[in-house]
Design an enzyme around this catalytic site. Structure first.
Site, PDB file in Angstrom:
ATOM      1  N   CYS A  40     -35.147   6.577  26.812  1.00  0.00           N
ATOM      2  CA  CYS A  40     -36.406   7.080  27.353  1.00  0.00           C
ATOM      3  C   CYS A  40     -36.123   7.799  28.666  1.00  0.00           C
ATOM      4  CB  CYS A  40     -37.350   5.907  27.597  1.00  0.00           C
ATOM      5  SG  CYS A  40     -38.944   6.384  28.263  1.00  0.00           S
ATOM      6  N   LEU A  41     -36.785   8.937  28.872  1.00  0.00           N
ATOM      7  CA  LEU A  41     -36.570   9.676  30.128  1.00  0.00           C
ATOM      8  C   LEU A  41     -37.023   8.865  31.343  1.00  0.00           C
ATOM      9  CD1 LEU A  41     -37.651  13.269  29.008  1.00  0.00           C
ATOM     10  CD2 LEU A  41     -35.325  12.439  29.388  1.00  0.00           C
ATOM     11  N   GLN A  53     -45.907   9.861  31.569  1.00  0.00           N
ATOM     12  CA  GLN A  53     -44.593   9.916  32.213  1.00  0.00           C
ATOM     13  C   GLN A  53     -44.551  10.934  33.351  1.00  0.00           C
ATOM     14  OE1 GLN A  53     -42.426  10.190  28.222  1.00  0.00           O
ATOM     15  NE2 GLN A  53     -40.927   9.123  29.481  1.00  0.00           N
ATOM     16  N   GLY A  84     -38.756  13.789  23.402  1.00  0.00           N
ATOM     17  CA  GLY A  84     -40.179  13.465  23.409  1.00  0.00           C
ATOM     18  C   GLY A  84     -40.630  13.176  24.824  1.00  0.00           C
ATOM     19  N   HIS A 138     -42.702   5.870  19.640  1.00  0.00           N
ATOM     20  CA  HIS A 138     -42.277   5.614  21.028  1.00  0.00           C
ATOM     21  C   HIS A 138     -43.230   6.318  22.012  1.00  0.00           C
ATOM     22  CE1 HIS A 138     -38.912   5.498  24.188  1.00  0.00           C
ATOM     23  NE2 HIS A 138     -39.777   6.358  24.695  1.00  0.00           N
ATOM     24  N   GLU A 139     -43.573   7.574  21.713  1.00  0.00           N
ATOM     25  CA  GLU A 139     -44.440   8.336  22.639  1.00  0.00           C
ATOM     26  C   GLU A 139     -45.869   7.792  22.628  1.00  0.00           C
ATOM     27  OE1 GLU A 139     -42.828  10.015  24.658  1.00  0.00           O
ATOM     28  OE2 GLU A 139     -41.005  10.173  23.459  1.00  0.00           O
TER      29      GLU A 139
HETATM   30 NI    NI Z   1     -40.119   7.252  26.569  1.00  0.00          NI
END
Ligand code: NI
Length: 172
Positions: free
Chosen positions: A94-95, A51, A46, A136-137
């Site tokens: 998370c990225l 981000q 995601g 989350h997103e």
């Molecule tokens: Ni994330």
């Protein structure tokens, strides 16, 4: 198509509340294509526009494993309209917080309303990992990271380590 640099926490840009998108135009579709490419190349399931430092309410998800055909879902202005009474803990990553995972408790299933790739209003019921990922997103769009759901003690440890590795990268 383009691969963007993903912001790493702690970064004040990740805390900005994203703005509603008026209409899904070609420009927004381009953004979603680029976000998917960026997400796949980083090995994520995601990604939210903030981000990559774009503060619009756009998320992309694909929770299908690497070996299967991709099943991308793009959502513009996603809004959770129903949640289950039942909550479940799930290990989240998370990225923007690479290599850190923590258990977060969220509703097991959700119903979400959004504009799709064709600018049509859609609804989707999600459970399991897809429900976790969508919640989350959507959090990212409001400047919330998964570490904001855990104890401040654990959060500070993770953020301090990330700050340290960023400094290390800057001097090497
Ligand atoms: Ni994330």
């Amino acid at each position: 198509m383009a691969i963007y640099t993903i912001l790493i926490a702690p970064d004040p840009r990740l805390k900005i509340k994203s703005e509603l998108v008026k209409e899904v135009t070609d420009e927004v579709r381009q953004l979603m294509d680029d976000m998917l490419e960026t997400m796949y190349s980083a090995g994520g399931i995601g990604l939210a526009a903030p981000q990559i430092d774009v503060h619009k309410r756009v998320i992309v998800v694909d929770v299908v494993g690497n070996d299967e055909n991709p099943q991308p879902v793009c959502m513009v202005n996603p809004e959770i309209i129903e949640v289950s009474e039942e909550d479940l803990p799930h290990d989240e990553g998370c990225l923007s917080l690479p290599e850190y995972f923590s258990e977060v408790i969220r509703p097991t299933s959700v119903r979400v309303r959004y504009l799709n790739y064709e600018n049509k209003i859609c609804e989707l019921g999600a459970d399991g990992i897809l429900a976790v990922c969508i919640q989350h997103e959507i959090d990212h769009l409001d400047g919330i990271l998964f570490v904001d759901h855990i104890s401040s003690l654990k959060r500070n440890i993770i953020l301090r380590k990330l700050t340290k590795s960023k400094k290390h990268e800057a001097i090497t």
